[in-house]
Design a protein around this motif. Structure first.
Motif, mmCIF file in Angstrom:
data_model
loop_
_atom_site.group_PDB
_atom_site.id
_atom_site.type_symbol
_atom_site.label_atom_id
_atom_site.label_comp_id
_atom_site.label_asym_id
_atom_site.label_seq_id
_atom_site.Cartn_x
_atom_site.Cartn_y
_atom_site.Cartn_z
ATOM 1 N N LEU A 1 48.130 63.756 26.152
ATOM 2 C CA LEU A 1 47.918 63.782 24.805
ATOM 3 C C LEU A 1 46.973 62.538 24.279
ATOM 4 N N GLN A 2 46.094 62.939 23.601
ATOM 5 C CA GLN A 2 45.086 61.813 23.050
ATOM 6 C C GLN A 2 45.125 61.608 21.666
ATOM 7 N N PHE A 3 45.105 60.325 21.422
ATOM 8 C CA PHE A 3 45.290 59.811 20.002
ATOM 9 C C PHE A 3 44.062 59.420 19.389
ATOM 10 N N PHE A 4 43.665 59.794 18.248
ATOM 11 C CA PHE A 4 42.568 59.405 17.496
ATOM 12 C C PHE A 4 43.230 58.775 15.958
ATOM 13 N N ARG A 5 42.614 57.716 15.540
ATOM 14 C CA ARG A 5 42.908 57.208 14.226
ATOM 15 C C ARG A 5 41.770 57.774 13.223
ATOM 16 N N LEU A 6 41.773 59.320 13.180
ATOM 17 C CA LEU A 6 40.852 59.854 12.518
ATOM 18 C C LEU A 6 41.572 61.185 12.090
ATOM 19 N N PRO A 7 41.073 61.703 10.980
ATOM 20 C CA PRO A 7 41.520 63.276 10.636
ATOM 21 C C PRO A 7 40.932 64.393 11.473
ATOM 22 N N ILE B 1 49.969 62.545 10.763
ATOM 23 C CA ILE B 1 49.423 62.917 11.919
ATOM 24 C C ILE B 1 49.242 64.432 12.028
ATOM 25 N N GLY B 2 48.070 64.875 12.347
ATOM 26 C CA GLY B 2 47.962 66.250 12.814
ATOM 27 C C GLY B 2 48.022 66.515 14.251
ATOM 28 N N LEU B 3 48.806 67.443 14.948
ATOM 29 C CA LEU B 3 49.040 67.595 16.086
ATOM 30 C C LEU B 3 48.025 68.716 16.466
ATOM 31 N N LEU B 4 47.299 68.817 17.383
ATOM 32 C CA LEU B 4 46.279 69.820 17.669
ATOM 33 C C LEU B 4 46.106 70.232 18.885
ATOM 34 N N LEU C 1 42.970 71.775 5.863
ATOM 35 C CA LEU C 1 44.486 71.146 5.480
ATOM 36 C C LEU C 1 44.596 69.990 6.248
ATOM 37 N N LEU C 2 44.401 69.911 7.386
ATOM 38 C CA LEU C 2 44.312 68.551 8.174
ATOM 39 C C LEU C 2 43.564 67.675 7.839
ATOM 40 N N ASP C 3 42.326 67.979 7.579
ATOM 41 C CA ASP C 3 41.490 67.108 7.074
ATOM 42 C C ASP C 3 41.599 66.492 5.719
ATOM 43 N N ARG C 4 42.515 67.374 4.960
ATOM 44 C CA ARG C 4 42.758 66.642 3.489
ATOM 45 C C ARG C 4 44.159 66.041 3.642
ATOM 46 N N VAL C 5 44.936 65.981 4.474
ATOM 47 C CA VAL C 5 46.455 65.359 4.334
ATOM 48 C C VAL C 5 46.520 64.509 5.251
#
Length: 566
Positions: free
Chosen positions: A197-203, A33-36, A181-185
């Motif tokens: 907090l919003q959650f997306f099953r996407l990079p 998970i990337g935390l943005l 970095l986030l897109d790749r990992v």
């Protein structure tokens, strides 16, 4: 898929109110998970709550019984500064007898036996990150919590981190403003915004695009709802007037009912995002000349009596050039900018066009003085009226009530934004930008990239942010082996640096690793990856091939085959 950790109605309050509230989620095995979120939205605070280091003001966080987690801090703890690397890792182990594990782990992360006995204070930023990683991995965690590990890393070390995370078989939550970095990992994104907090099953990039589309749909829904509210309120007003005019109790009752309906519609109306206040424009001056800056063959030194860091060939920079300077930390990138800044202040310097005006963004932000107000600080950059300075600050997201605030009370991101305001007011013809993204969030970086593309002057940019470089620069100066070379293809520069970072299994530590055994499958995957790169390059036309990279790939293939006894 088993749950590692869950949160129910989590909230946190600080002295200025609620940072976030009513957060719910479940984190499962395999989640990456990337935390943005913008600066100040509470990303680091949320990680501390998840790790148990900080107690939530509301709600609860429940880790699974089988879940072992470890948080990697942004900065090296003070108590480790005078400790050796080995002692810093050993401190996380319950038994001193497991010293071999710490030695093997540090070795796998690139530290020699000699470096393991050095004190942590002598390490570079990239080595600090690896040490903090070792302190987490020695616990053999199921879940890693990484708080901006890419901050202050040079591009080669950033590529190493990317490869490491791709090879990590556990789960993690990664806070970063590096979208590449986030897109790749990562495979999922949490976005902290509007105290939720919003959650997306996407990079990262796909998640942010989905959020934009969600905002657009919310805006359309809000406008339709507002239209209905106004219609109901108008009808209620007319009915009330008619009820009074004709003394009609039925019409008056209907008017009251419609007023109640209008109030209910307002309460249920779609909530729109507050959005970001960041706005950045860089207004420069283009010189009608062949060059703004002309560099002869020369050597760059950190000080006059110090050894040379690197040498450079004859180079020219003209208006419209946006040059990225890349290389490892310590190779001399910032020293080059400091040398140019000192040269510009010499009256007899011949490096610059006679009419060139030079602006310098120092990564330490020393041009801003803590005891000055925001408004007073801008007076050093350009002779503006109070009204002009006020409007410039408001356009940059500083409300009028803060204009007399002292600079010493600003966050790093706010100081950075203020310095950019000063740079744009002066209309420079050449900008020297030394790590301008260190304190910027993702929105700030995007604003900077767009501003650089519209800047009419010339720019020399020291940065490790791949997206900023790729989106805003048209020339690239690579410093390696004490030499500066000029490139026109950033993908080629990245590929050259990445070739040095191909990871064998001895550099990747998986959860619950056993003793010092190598994972044959991972070695085979690494071999296939390098062989694939070599085959792809050989398939190109000869003039597009990269012989230097081919030699490095062949060397890595030979090393991997030796480890696999092939």
């Amino acid at each position: 898929m088993s749950t590692l950790l869950s949160a129910h109605a989590v909230g946190f309050d600080n002295a200025f109110g609620s940072l976030f509230h009513d957060i719910h989620f479940s984190l499962k095995k395999g989640d990456r998970i990337g935390l943005l979120g913008d600066n100040g939205t509470g990303k680091s605070t949320l990680l501390k709550i998840l790790s148990g280091e900080l107690e939530a003001s509301h709600g609860s966080v429940t880790p699974a019984n089988h879940c072992l987690l470890a948080r990697i801090e942004q900065h090296l703890p003070t108590e480790l500064h005078n400790a050796s690397l080995l002692d810093g890792v050993m401190a996380r182990l319950p038994e001193q007898a497991e010293r071999w594990r710490a030695e093997a782990l540090l070795g796998s992360l690139g530290f020699t036996a000699e470096q393991q006995t050095q004190t942590a204070a002598t390490l570079s930023g990239g080595q600090h990150m690896r040490l903090l990683l070792a302190r987490a991995l020695i616990l053999q965690p199921d879940l890693l919590l990484l708080d901006e590990p890419s901050n202050h890393l040079d591009l080669p070390t950033l590529l190493w981190l990317e490869n490491f995370l791709n090879g990590w078989s556990g789960s993690f939550v990664l806070v970063s403003h590096d979208s590449t970095l986030l897109d790749r990992v990562t495979n999922s994104s949490w976005i902290l915004r509007d105290r939720g907090l919003q959650f997306f099953r996407l990079p990262c990039s796909a998640a942010r695009q989905a959020l934009i589309e969600q905002d657009e749909a919310d805006t359309q829904r809000y406008q339709a709802e507002q239209k209905e509210i106004e219609r109901v309120e108008k009808s209620a007003k007319h009915l009330a007037i008619w009820g009074r005019t004709y003394d009609n109790e039925g019409l008056s009752r209907k008017a009251q009912q419609m007023e109640k309906r209008a109030n209910w519609l307002k309460e249920a109306q779609t909530t729109l995002s507050e959005g970001s206040l960041w706005r950045l424009q860089l207004q420069g001056e283009a010189l009608d000349a062949d060059r703004v800056l002309a560099l002869p063959q020369m050597s760059i030194r950190p000080a006059d009596d110090a050894p040379a860091l690197f040498s450079l060939p004859t180079l020219q920079v003209k208006s419209g050039d946006r040059v990225a300077i890349v290389g490892r930390n310590g190779c001399g990138k910032s020293s080059l900018l400091r040398h140019l800044w000192r040269e510009f202040q010499q009256a007899d310097s011949t490096l610059f066009h006679p009419r060139a005006r030079l602006g310098y963004y120092d990564q330490s932000l020393h041009q801003l003085h803590d005891a000055e107000t925001l408004s007073d600080a801008l007076a050093h950059f350009a002779p503006l009226s109070d009204e002009q300075r006020k409007m410039a600050l408001i356009a940059a997201g500083f409300p009028y009530l803060r204009h007399q605030q002292l600079i010493g009370s600003l966050s790093g991101g706010e100081r950075s934004r203020l310095l950019f305001v000063g740079l744009t007011l002066a209309r420079y013809s050449l900008l020297l930008l030394d790590e301008p993204t260190n304190h910027l969030d993702m929105v700030g970086k995007e604003e900077l990239a767009e501003a650089l593309n519209q800047f009419e002057g010339a720019v020399l940019l020291v940065s490790h942010d791949r997206q900023l470089i790729a989106n805003s620069c048209n020339r690239f100066w690579l410093i390696e082996d004490q030499q500066l070379s000029q490139w026109h293809d950033f993908d080629a520069v990245t590929e050259r640096l990445r070739a040095e970072q191909v990871i064998s299994m001895s550099e990747v530590v998986a959860p619950a690793a056993t003793e010092n055994a190598l994972d044959e499958d991972a070695l085979l995957l690494a071999l296939l990856e390098v062989e694939s790169k070599l085959d792809e390059d050989l398939a190109r036309k000869p003039k597009h091939q990269k012989p230097a990279l081919q030699a490095q790939w062949r060397e890595e293939i030979a090393k991997l085959k030796t480890q696999l006894d092939l």
